[in-house]
Design an enzyme around this catalytic site. Structure first.
Site, PDB file in Angstrom:
ATOM      1  N   ASP A 107       0.824  -1.206   0.000  1.00 32.40           N
ATOM      2  CA  ASP A 107       0.000   0.000   0.000  1.00 32.40           C
ATOM      3  C   ASP A 107       0.861   1.260   0.000  1.00 32.40           C
ATOM      4  O   ASP A 107       0.418   2.329  -0.397  1.00 32.40           O
ATOM      5  CB  ASP A 107      -0.892   0.056   1.261  1.00 32.40           C
ATOM      6  CG  ASP A 107      -1.765  -1.177   1.401  1.00 32.40           C
ATOM      7  OD1 ASP A 107      -1.733  -2.035   0.501  1.00 32.40           O
ATOM      8  OD2 ASP A 107      -2.465  -1.297   2.421  1.00 32.40           O
ATOM      9  N   ASP A 195      -2.800   5.393  -2.928  1.00 33.49           N
ATOM     10  CA  ASP A 195      -2.144   4.271  -2.272  1.00 33.49           C
ATOM     11  C   ASP A 195      -1.422   3.477  -3.360  1.00 33.49           C
ATOM     12  O   ASP A 195      -1.970   3.276  -4.458  1.00 33.49           O
ATOM     13  CB  ASP A 195      -3.174   3.353  -1.605  1.00 33.49           C
ATOM     14  CG  ASP A 195      -3.564   3.827  -0.198  1.00 33.49           C
ATOM     15  OD1 ASP A 195      -3.284   5.008   0.120  1.00 33.49           O
ATOM     16  OD2 ASP A 195      -4.139   3.024   0.554  1.00 33.49           O
ATOM     17  N   HIS A 244      -7.697  -0.565  -3.325  1.00 32.18           N
ATOM     18  CA  HIS A 244      -6.598  -1.414  -3.794  1.00 32.18           C
ATOM     19  C   HIS A 244      -7.065  -2.392  -4.882  1.00 32.18           C
ATOM     20  O   HIS A 244      -8.090  -3.042  -4.733  1.00 32.18           O
ATOM     21  CB  HIS A 244      -5.923  -2.166  -2.641  1.00 32.18           C
ATOM     22  CG  HIS A 244      -5.476  -1.220  -1.570  1.00 32.18           C
ATOM     23  ND1 HIS A 244      -5.418  -1.560  -0.253  1.00 32.18           N
ATOM     24  CD2 HIS A 244      -5.083   0.082  -1.639  1.00 32.18           C
ATOM     25  CE1 HIS A 244      -5.011  -0.517   0.458  1.00 32.18           C
ATOM     26  NE2 HIS A 244      -4.804   0.490  -0.358  1.00 32.18           N
ATOM     27  N   ASP A 246      -5.581  -5.159  -5.972  1.00 34.07           N
ATOM     28  CA  ASP A 246      -5.009  -6.507  -6.025  1.00 34.07           C
ATOM     29  C   ASP A 246      -5.876  -7.633  -5.469  1.00 34.07           C
ATOM     30  O   ASP A 246      -5.407  -8.771  -5.324  1.00 34.07           O
ATOM     31  CB  ASP A 246      -3.595  -6.527  -5.418  1.00 34.07           C
ATOM     32  CG  ASP A 246      -3.544  -5.970  -4.009  1.00 34.07           C
ATOM     33  OD1 ASP A 246      -4.594  -5.544  -3.495  1.00 34.07           O
ATOM     34  OD2 ASP A 246      -2.446  -5.962  -3.425  1.00 34.07           O
ATOM     35  N   ARG A 263     -16.635  -7.971  -9.691  1.00 36.96           N
ATOM     36  CA  ARG A 263     -16.131  -6.621  -9.970  1.00 36.96           C
ATOM     37  C   ARG A 263     -15.503  -6.620 -11.348  1.00 36.96           C
ATOM     38  O   ARG A 263     -14.290  -6.399 -11.484  1.00 36.96           O
ATOM     39  CB  ARG A 263     -15.072  -6.226  -8.952  1.00 36.96           C
ATOM     40  CG  ARG A 263     -15.443  -6.446  -7.508  1.00 36.96           C
ATOM     41  CD  ARG A 263     -14.247  -6.220  -6.583  1.00 36.96           C
ATOM     42  NE  ARG A 263     -14.575  -6.552  -5.203  1.00 36.96           N
ATOM     43  CZ  ARG A 263     -13.666  -6.670  -4.245  1.00 36.96           C
ATOM     44  NH1 ARG A 263     -12.389  -6.492  -4.506  1.00 36.96           N
ATOM     45  NH2 ARG A 263     -14.032  -6.977  -3.015  1.00 36.96           N
ATOM     46  N   SER A 297     -10.660  -6.589   4.878  1.00 40.14           N
ATOM     47  CA  SER A 297     -10.766  -6.993   3.474  1.00 40.14           C
ATOM     48  C   SER A 297     -11.875  -8.007   3.274  1.00 40.14           C
ATOM     49  O   SER A 297     -12.438  -8.540   4.233  1.00 40.14           O
ATOM     50  CB  SER A 297      -9.440  -7.590   2.997  1.00 40.14           C
ATOM     51  OG  SER A 297      -8.389  -6.694   3.233  1.00 40.14           O
ATOM     52  N   SER A 298     -12.159  -8.293   2.020  1.00 37.92           N
ATOM     53  CA  SER A 298     -13.222  -9.238   1.684  1.00 37.92           C
ATOM     54  C   SER A 298     -12.640 -10.638   1.480  1.00 37.92           C
ATOM     55  O   SER A 298     -11.416 -10.832   1.502  1.00 37.92           O
ATOM     56  CB  SER A 298     -13.911  -8.783   0.398  1.00 37.92           C
ATOM     57  OG  SER A 298     -13.073  -9.050  -0.706  1.00 37.92           O
ATOM     58  N   CYS A 350      -0.473  -8.165  -1.124  1.00 37.52           N
ATOM     59  CA  CYS A 350      -0.481  -6.970  -0.266  1.00 37.52           C
ATOM     60  C   CYS A 350       0.707  -6.971   0.695  1.00 37.52           C
ATOM     61  O   CYS A 350       1.319  -5.935   0.937  1.00 37.52           O
ATOM     62  CB  CYS A 350      -1.732  -6.923   0.603  1.00 37.52           C
ATOM     63  SG  CYS A 350      -3.269  -7.254  -0.224  1.00 37.52           S
TER      64      CYS A 350
HETATM   65  N1  ARG Z   1     -10.276  -4.094  -1.101  1.00 38.03           N
HETATM   66  C1  ARG Z   1      -9.848  -5.457  -1.228  1.00 38.03           C
HETATM   67  C2  ARG Z   1     -10.965  -6.407  -0.851  1.00 38.03           C
HETATM   68  O1  ARG Z   1     -11.414  -6.397   0.253  1.00 38.03           O
HETATM   69  C3  ARG Z   1      -8.642  -5.766  -0.409  1.00 38.03           C
HETATM   70  C4  ARG Z   1      -7.386  -5.227  -0.987  1.00 38.03           C
HETATM   71  C5  ARG Z   1      -6.235  -5.434  -0.076  1.00 38.03           C
HETATM   72  N2  ARG Z   1      -5.043  -5.031  -0.755  1.00 38.03           N
HETATM   73  C6  ARG Z   1      -4.022  -4.428  -0.194  1.00 38.03           C
HETATM   74  N3  ARG Z   1      -2.987  -4.133  -0.966  1.00 38.03           N
HETATM   75  N4  ARG Z   1      -3.996  -4.078   1.059  1.00 38.03           N
HETATM   76  O2  ARG Z   1     -11.399  -7.196  -1.650  1.00 38.03           O
END
Ligand code: ARG
Length: 366
Positions: A107, A195, A244, A246, A263, A297-298, A350
């Site tokens: 990040d 980020d 983010h 990734d 998505r 995160s998910s 990440c």
């Molecule tokens: N927003 C993403 C999700 O919950 C998580 C991304 C986490 N990535 C990171 N580089 N911290 O699906």
């Protein structure tokens, strides 16, 4: 004196990498734009303070497992120097009761060739996180005569950088998705904010997610800072919390990207990939229906893999569907038990930041 820093993408052979550390991690208190980023049904709402010691120890064990796996494959692993985040900090513009962590290095640090740049994060609690990487940056600077050690313009993060009352009352998921689709986010255009984990590097092309953590002004800043590169703003309208790129859009090798099926990249933005014979495939379903406790995160961290080269990829050990898909796609999945680190900000990609990958800056979209 040797060349230590070089990386232009996420898939060329990895030789040196930074792996984060969970020490002293704090769940940050509310600040403008944090509660807007936490899902309404999350148990994290309204919580703050140092993370329980036991969870920190387990996360560090997971991070150490990743480091060991990488080292056993000949990759040099560097670690940040943890900072005591459980203390108040501030600038002339704001005060916060604590910092956050030195996890997701992804990040904070953006590697572009022989340059590593600390990003312009929009969270006040992450303002000083770059300091955990400064000892490493200094080491690279001393040992690699070509290393460019850079800091993006620091945002001031005054109240002008956030929309206040963005959510006066609880809004429905539909309305959230509508706002996301309309590119209406809680951060404003007062100054460039970004980020590093919103930036997907594919050689000459940078695909940057416009969302809660990266604004449009940042895209403009990138255009001027990297005039030799093409900057593409991308959006994934199905994501109610676009933070983010990734766990959404992940390249595995030249010509192949996995995309989160909830998505999908819109047609218009797919054109450049199709025109250059890149394949975008739906990522496999996650193995879990819920993220682990105290996690931002998910479940789609399932696709947050660390590609070692055009064939080998580290994936989370419990993500059996993702492993199976990797094999089908001609990749060799290497499992690492890593879920204990998820709550600290993310998965395998990440948790790392590129230092050295073989290869040059290619033009994949001529
Ligand atoms: N927003 C993403 C999700 O919950 C998580 C991304 C986490 N990535 C990171 N580089 N911290 O699906």
């Amino acid at each position: 004196m040797t060349k230590i820093v070089n990386s232009w993408n996420d898939f060329d052979p990895l030789k040196r990498v930074i792996v984060g550390k969970a020490d002293f991690s704090v769940i940050p208190d509310e600040e403008p734009a944090t509660s807007e980023k936490v899902p309404v049904d999350s148990e994290m709402r309204g919580m703050w303070g140092p993370r329980p010691t036991e969870t920190v120890e387990k996360a560090n064990a997971a991070l150490d497992r990743l480091a060991k796996e990488l080292e056993s494959r000949g990759v040099i692993v560097d670690r940040p120097t943890p900072i005591q985040w459980n203390q108040a900090m501030g600038t002339p513009d704001f005060r916060v009761p604590s910092g956050m962590t030195q996890m997701p290095p992804r990040d904070i640090l953006l590697t572009m060739g022989n340059e590593i740049m600390a990003s312009a994060n929009s969270f006040r609690c992450r303002y000083f996180e770059y300091l955990a990487y400064w000892p490493l940056m200094n080491q690279y600077f001393e040992e690699d005569p070509e290393f460019k050690w850079t800091q993006a313009p620091r945002p001031r993060l005054t109240d002008k950088s956030y929309k206040h009352n963005y959510y006066d009352e609880q809004i429905s998921l539909e309305e959230r998705l509508e706002r996301t689709a309309n590119l209406d986010f809680v951060t404003t255009e007062a100054e460039p904010m970004w980020d590093a984990a919103d930036v997907l590097r594919l050689g000459k092309d940078l695909f940057i997610q416009h969302g809660l953590t990266t604004n449009r002004k940042a895209m403009e800043w990138f255009k001027r800072y990297y005039p030799e590169h093409r900057i593409h703003a991308v959006n994934f309208p199905g994501d109610p919390y676009p933070i983010h790129i990734d766990a959404t859009f992940v390249p595995l090798r030249p010509g192949l990207i996995i995309n989160n099926p909830e998505r999908r990249l819109p047609e218009e933005q797919r054109k450049i990939f199709e025109a250059n014979d890149w394949q975008i495939v739906d990522a496999a379903q996650p193995s879990h229906s819920e993220p682990p406790p105290l996690c931002y995160s998910s479940v789609w961290l399932s696709m947050n893999c660390l590609v070692l080269d055009h064939k080998n990829v580290i994936i989370e050990a419990s993500e059996v569907h993702q492993a199976e898909q990797m094999e089908k796609l001609g990749m060799n999945p290497i499992p690492v038990d890593f879920r204990d680190a998820y709550a600290f900000g993310g998965g395998l990609h990440c948790a790392t930041a590129d230092v050295y990958r073989e290869g040059d800056c290619e033009d994949y979209f001529p």
